[in-house]
Design a protein around this motif. Structure first.
Motif, PDB file in Angstrom:
ATOM      1  N   ARG A 165       0.860  -1.164   0.045  1.00  0.00           N
ATOM      2  CA  ARG A 165      -0.039   0.202  -0.108  1.00  0.00           C
ATOM      3  C   ARG A 165       0.816   1.411  -0.061  1.00  0.00           C
ATOM      4  NH1 ARG A 165      -5.660  -0.068   2.437  1.00  0.00           N
ATOM      5  NH2 ARG A 165      -5.093   2.093   2.737  1.00  0.00           N
ATOM      6  N   PRO A 166       0.828   1.869  -1.015  1.00  0.00           N
ATOM      7  CA  PRO A 166       1.453   3.202  -1.128  1.00  0.00           C
ATOM      8  C   PRO A 166       1.173   4.107  -0.026  1.00  0.00           C
ATOM      9  CG  PRO A 166      -0.136   3.264  -2.933  1.00  0.00           C
ATOM     10  CD  PRO A 166      -0.055   2.077  -2.324  1.00  0.00           C
ATOM     11  N   ASP A 167       0.050   4.435   0.563  1.00  0.00           N
ATOM     12  CA  ASP A 167      -0.270   5.175   1.506  1.00  0.00           C
ATOM     13  C   ASP A 167       0.518   5.034   2.827  1.00  0.00           C
ATOM     14  OD1 ASP A 167      -1.870   3.111   1.920  1.00  0.00           O
ATOM     15  OD2 ASP A 167      -3.725   4.153   2.355  1.00  0.00           O
ATOM     16  N   VAL A 168       0.533   3.742   3.145  1.00  0.00           N
ATOM     17  CA  VAL A 168       1.315   3.140   4.348  1.00  0.00           C
ATOM     18  C   VAL A 168       2.973   3.479   4.099  1.00  0.00           C
ATOM     19  CG1 VAL A 168       1.994   1.211   5.667  1.00  0.00           C
ATOM     20  CG2 VAL A 168      -0.265   1.429   4.715  1.00  0.00           C
ATOM     21  N   SER A 169       3.279   3.256   2.872  1.00  0.00           N
ATOM     22  CA  SER A 169       4.733   3.623   2.523  1.00  0.00           C
ATOM     23  C   SER A 169       4.977   5.137   2.647  1.00  0.00           C
ATOM     24  CB  SER A 169       5.079   2.958   1.110  1.00  0.00           C
ATOM     25  OG  SER A 169       4.976   1.822   0.933  1.00  0.00           O
ATOM     26  N   ALA A 170       4.041   5.945   2.277  1.00  0.00           N
ATOM     27  CA  ALA A 170       4.384   7.175   2.352  1.00  0.00           C
ATOM     28  C   ALA A 170       4.281   7.843   3.728  1.00  0.00           C
ATOM     29  CB  ALA A 170       3.144   7.966   1.626  1.00  0.00           C
ATOM     30  N   ALA A 171       3.489   7.284   4.517  1.00  0.00           N
ATOM     31  CA  ALA A 171       3.347   7.560   6.136  1.00  0.00           C
ATOM     32  C   ALA A 171       4.713   7.237   6.699  1.00  0.00           C
ATOM     33  CB  ALA A 171       2.273   6.892   6.812  1.00  0.00           C
ATOM     34  N   GLN A 172       5.379   5.890   6.327  1.00  0.00           N
ATOM     35  CA  GLN A 172       6.511   5.198   6.941  1.00  0.00           C
ATOM     36  C   GLN A 172       7.369   6.359   6.533  1.00  0.00           C
ATOM     37  OE1 GLN A 172       7.988   1.582   5.390  1.00  0.00           O
ATOM     38  NE2 GLN A 172       8.809   1.142   7.395  1.00  0.00           N
ATOM     39  N   SER A 173       7.698   6.825   5.194  1.00  0.00           N
ATOM     40  CA  SER A 173       8.710   7.749   4.988  1.00  0.00           C
ATOM     41  C   SER A 173       8.655   9.029   5.665  1.00  0.00           C
ATOM     42  CB  SER A 173       8.722   7.830   3.432  1.00  0.00           C
ATOM     43  OG  SER A 173       8.941   6.668   2.787  1.00  0.00           O
ATOM     44  N   SER A 174       7.442   9.348   5.766  1.00  0.00           N
ATOM     45  CA  SER A 174       7.331  10.811   6.592  1.00  0.00           C
ATOM     46  C   SER A 174       7.784  10.466   8.232  1.00  0.00           C
ATOM     47  CB  SER A 174       5.659  11.197   6.474  1.00  0.00           C
ATOM     48  OG  SER A 174       5.376  11.478   5.220  1.00  0.00           O
ATOM     49  N   MET A 175       7.563   9.396   8.624  1.00  0.00           N
ATOM     50  CA  MET A 175       7.896   9.149  10.094  1.00  0.00           C
ATOM     51  C   MET A 175       9.420   9.223  10.044  1.00  0.00           C
ATOM     52  SD  MET A 175       7.035   5.992  12.409  1.00  0.00           S
ATOM     53  CE  MET A 175       8.190   4.987  11.112  1.00  0.00           C
ATOM     54  N   GLN A 176      10.040   8.513   9.306  1.00  0.00           N
ATOM     55  CA  GLN A 176      11.671   8.431   8.997  1.00  0.00           C
ATOM     56  C   GLN A 176      12.262   9.767   8.922  1.00  0.00           C
ATOM     57  OE1 GLN A 176      11.958   5.496   5.980  1.00  0.00           O
ATOM     58  NE2 GLN A 176      11.839   3.706   7.510  1.00  0.00           N
ATOM     59  N   ALA A 177      11.368  10.443   7.939  1.00  0.00           N
ATOM     60  CA  ALA A 177      12.007  12.197   7.800  1.00  0.00           C
ATOM     61  C   ALA A 177      11.880  12.590   9.157  1.00  0.00           C
ATOM     62  CB  ALA A 177      11.066  12.706   6.892  1.00  0.00           C
ATOM     63  N   ALA A 178      10.642  12.777   9.883  1.00  0.00           N
ATOM     64  CA  ALA A 178      10.579  13.177  11.140  1.00  0.00           C
ATOM     65  C   ALA A 178      11.723  12.702  12.095  1.00  0.00           C
ATOM     66  CB  ALA A 178       9.141  12.995  11.687  1.00  0.00           C
ATOM     67  N   GLN A 179      12.307  11.349  12.088  1.00  0.00           N
ATOM     68  CA  GLN A 179      13.073  11.219  12.936  1.00  0.00           C
ATOM     69  C   GLN A 179      14.466  11.916  12.730  1.00  0.00           C
ATOM     70  OE1 GLN A 179      12.144   6.465  12.379  1.00  0.00           O
ATOM     71  NE2 GLN A 179      13.430   6.509  14.329  1.00  0.00           N
ATOM     72  N   SER A 180      14.902  11.825  11.175  1.00  0.00           N
ATOM     73  CA  SER A 180      16.016  12.659  10.893  1.00  0.00           C
ATOM     74  C   SER A 180      15.961  14.148  11.447  1.00  0.00           C
ATOM     75  CB  SER A 180      16.127  12.572   9.258  1.00  0.00           C
ATOM     76  OG  SER A 180      16.294  11.065   9.090  1.00  0.00           O
ATOM     77  N   ARG A 181      14.887  14.626  11.261  1.00  0.00           N
ATOM     78  CA  ARG A 181      14.621  16.050  11.596  1.00  0.00           C
ATOM     79  C   ARG A 181      14.935  16.322  13.110  1.00  0.00           C
ATOM     80  NH1 ARG A 181      10.984  16.297   7.163  1.00  0.00           N
ATOM     81  NH2 ARG A 181      12.253  17.482   5.474  1.00  0.00           N
ATOM     82  N   VAL A 182      14.514  15.410  13.872  1.00  0.00           N
ATOM     83  CA  VAL A 182      14.835  15.493  15.458  1.00  0.00           C
ATOM     84  C   VAL A 182      16.417  15.391  15.474  1.00  0.00           C
ATOM     85  CG1 VAL A 182      14.898  14.082  17.371  1.00  0.00           C
ATOM     86  CG2 VAL A 182      12.804  14.365  16.193  1.00  0.00           C
ATOM     87  N   GLY A 183      17.233  14.577  14.552  1.00  0.00           N
ATOM     88  CA  GLY A 183      18.631  14.699  14.813  1.00  0.00           C
ATOM     89  C   GLY A 183      19.178  15.966  14.332  1.00  0.00           C
ATOM     90  N   VAL A 184      18.608  16.502  13.368  1.00  0.00           N
ATOM     91  CA  VAL A 184      18.844  17.826  13.021  1.00  0.00           C
ATOM     92  C   VAL A 184      18.796  18.683  13.830  1.00  0.00           C
ATOM     93  CG1 VAL A 184      18.547  19.769  11.335  1.00  0.00           C
ATOM     94  CG2 VAL A 184      18.488  17.300  10.452  1.00  0.00           C
ATOM     95  N   ALA A 185      17.735  19.064  14.491  1.00  0.00           N
ATOM     96  CA  ALA A 185      17.204  19.978  15.368  1.00  0.00           C
ATOM     97  C   ALA A 185      18.405  19.665  16.711  1.00  0.00           C
ATOM     98  CB  ALA A 185      15.715  19.837  16.308  1.00  0.00           C
ATOM     99  N   LYS A 186      18.661  18.669  17.154  1.00  0.00           N
ATOM    100  CA  LYS A 186      19.751  18.366  18.318  1.00  0.00           C
ATOM    101  C   LYS A 186      20.905  18.786  17.713  1.00  0.00           C
ATOM    102  CE  LYS A 186      17.315  14.496  20.402  1.00  0.00           C
ATOM    103  NZ  LYS A 186      17.262  13.175  20.915  1.00  0.00           N
ATOM    104  N   ALA A 187      21.330  18.536  16.581  1.00  0.00           N
ATOM    105  CA  ALA A 187      22.712  19.011  16.102  1.00  0.00           C
ATOM    106  C   ALA A 187      22.915  20.486  16.255  1.00  0.00           C
ATOM    107  CB  ALA A 187      22.660  18.647  14.637  1.00  0.00           C
ATOM    108  N   ALA A 188      21.798  21.340  16.302  1.00  0.00           N
ATOM    109  CA  ALA A 188      21.939  22.871  16.638  1.00  0.00           C
ATOM    110  C   ALA A 188      22.645  23.184  17.628  1.00  0.00           C
ATOM    111  CB  ALA A 188      20.587  23.219  16.487  1.00  0.00           C
TER     112      ALA A 188
END
Length: 465
Positions: free
Chosen positions: A286-309
């Motif tokens: 299901r592509p909508d599930v894949s899209a939600a998973q990628s969005s979640m992983q992107a949010a995980q990466s952005r937590v690291g970016v915010a901490k890197a500040a």
């Protein structure tokens, strides 16, 4: 000398403290697996498709219905539907943003040239011209993963958009298939109503003849005329519904409704049996599930970016060029100049801006995780809905077939008895109404089976192996 060392250490103390805080703040964001729904080993309603041989898988799933008109409409919608084109444009936009974000990790090189006319205080304020040409080079050393994390997040955003494009295509294809199948069911229903209307007209003519001969009362004629007029109204209502479906198809395939037409035809579309497969494959397909998973992983990466500040930014710079009062002297060795440098910067006090950024990124991750969980639940609900619908519709279809056969026999017997003068005309009309009602209900059940089959294919992500 000792005083100088002490001053240097004092100056570095805030930086060292910030690095310690940064080390504490940059632990990667993790997701508790127990917070995600558990995938079942079997669909509860999987027996709905176990009794019949399954249709072979095809990448173009709509071809299992063996309908050339449906194939043409779906192909046209895939190319021309505006929602698909918007999703494709958003994917291109996300990929461009990902490229621009990743470009921050590369060396930045710029060229410049200029000419300035100004006064010189050292020469009695006499005006003079200064011509210059040079290059600037800069590179941020990504020691703490801030740039790579932002690049990863942007790439995951693009992956999410790609999955959403596939989801939009699947949604449009399913909408086209269901609208077309509704149209074909309506064509069959229109034919049934018109056949019954013709039977009512025949009954009216016979009743009028018998009324003139004095065999029946005027009441029988009025009843026959009422049935004819009522059925004519139903036929016109079906024509109106068909026009609306045809116009909806026009929008789906990207055409003007005024010039689009699907000619009425016999409904010969095959009804395939689609196996449910293994539940875990739904999360993969299901592509909508894949899209939600990628969005979640992107949010995980952005937590690291915010901490890197919390880490310092370390940049290397270099510049070089020529400057001279005359263009002819611009590229002489005596006019050249260059410089190299390194810059380390870290805000010590920002009023809580960086901490707020981390909190915002964590909140975005919580939202993305909740959306991912919701999408998983919706995916399994969709499959179970369609499987249960197919199971119950199969039983309903069998019962409705018996009802049609009985009502059809009752009509034949009533008509024969009426023509022989054994029963009143009212009994014939009742039998005809009952048969038409049962035939239309049987047709609606059949149409619901087709729609549920398309819905199951969509719920499975367009595949079933």
């Amino acid at each position: 000398m000792s005083r100088l060392r002490f001053s240097a250490r004092s100056a570095l103390a805030p930086l060292l403290a910030a690095l310690v805080l940064a080390g504490c703040a940059t632990s990667p964001a993790t997701i508790d697996p127990s917070s995600l729904p558990v995938t079942p080993t079997l669909f509860r309603e999987s027996e709905a498709v176990a009794a019949s041989p399954a249709a072979p898988f095809q990448a173009q799933w709509w071809k299992v219905f063996s309908d050339p008109v449906l194939d043409r409409l779906v192909d046209q919608a895939t190319r021309s539907n505006n929602s698909v084109q918007v999703a494709a444009a958003r994917l291109a936009q996300a990929r461009a943003i990902a490229g621009a974000t990743d470009a921050n990790r590369s060396v930045q090189l710029g060229l410049g040239a200029g000419a300035v006319r100004q006064t010189d205080a050292n020469a009695n304020n006499r005006p003079k011209t200064l011509v210059s040409v040079g290059a600037d080079l800069s590179y941020e050393v990504d020691l703490f993963g801030r740039l790579s994390g932002a690049s990863d997040a942007a790439s995951l955003d693009a992956a999410s958009r790609e999955a959403l494009l596939r989801s939009t295509r699947l949604l449009v294809q399913a909408d086209v298939a269901q609208t077309y199948l509704n149209l074909r069911a309506l064509d069959t229903e229109r034919a049934q109503v018109r056949d019954t209307l013709q039977a009512y007209r025949d009954t009216l003519r016979l009743t009028e003849v018998r009324f003139r001969e004095g065999d029946v009362a005027e009441l029988d004629v009025a009843r026959a005329r009422t049935e004819v007029a009522s059925t004519e109204s139903e036929a016109l209502a079906l024509d109106r519904r068909r026009a609306g479906l045809e116009h909806a198809l026009a929008v789906l395939v990207g055409e003007i409704a005024s010039s689009f037409q699907v000619a009425p035809a016999e409904w010969t579309t095959a009804l395939p049996v689609i196996p449910a497969g293994v539940p875990s494959t739904v999360l993969v397909r299901r592509p909508d599930v894949s899209a939600a998973q990628s969005s979640m992983q992107a949010a995980q990466s952005r937590v690291g970016v915010a901490k890197a500040a919390w880490f310092p930014v370390f940049s290397l710079t270099a510049n070089g060029g020529y400057a001279a009062p005359e263009i002819s002297d611009l590229f002489k060795m005596t006019t050249r100049a260059w410089g190299v440098g390194a810059l380390l910067s870290l805000p010590i006090f920002d009023g809580g801006r960086r901490e707020a950024g981390v909190q915002n990124a964590n909140a975005e991750l919580d939202i993305a995780l909740a959306n991912y969980r919701e999408q998983i639940l919706v995916a399994f609900r969709d499959v179970e809905d369609q499987l249960s619908a197919l199971r119950l519709l199969a039983g309903q279809s069998e019962a409705q077939s018996r009802s049609v056969a009985s009502s059809s026999r009752a009509t034949v017997l009533s008509d024969s008895r009426y023509r022989n003068g054994l029963v009143s005309q009212l009994e014939v009309l009742d039998a005809q109404r009952s048969e038409l009602r049962n035939r239309r209900q049987a047709l609606q059940v059949r149409a619901a089976q087709y729609l549920a089959t398309v819905g199951l294919i969509r719920a499975l992500g367009g595949g079933w192996v």
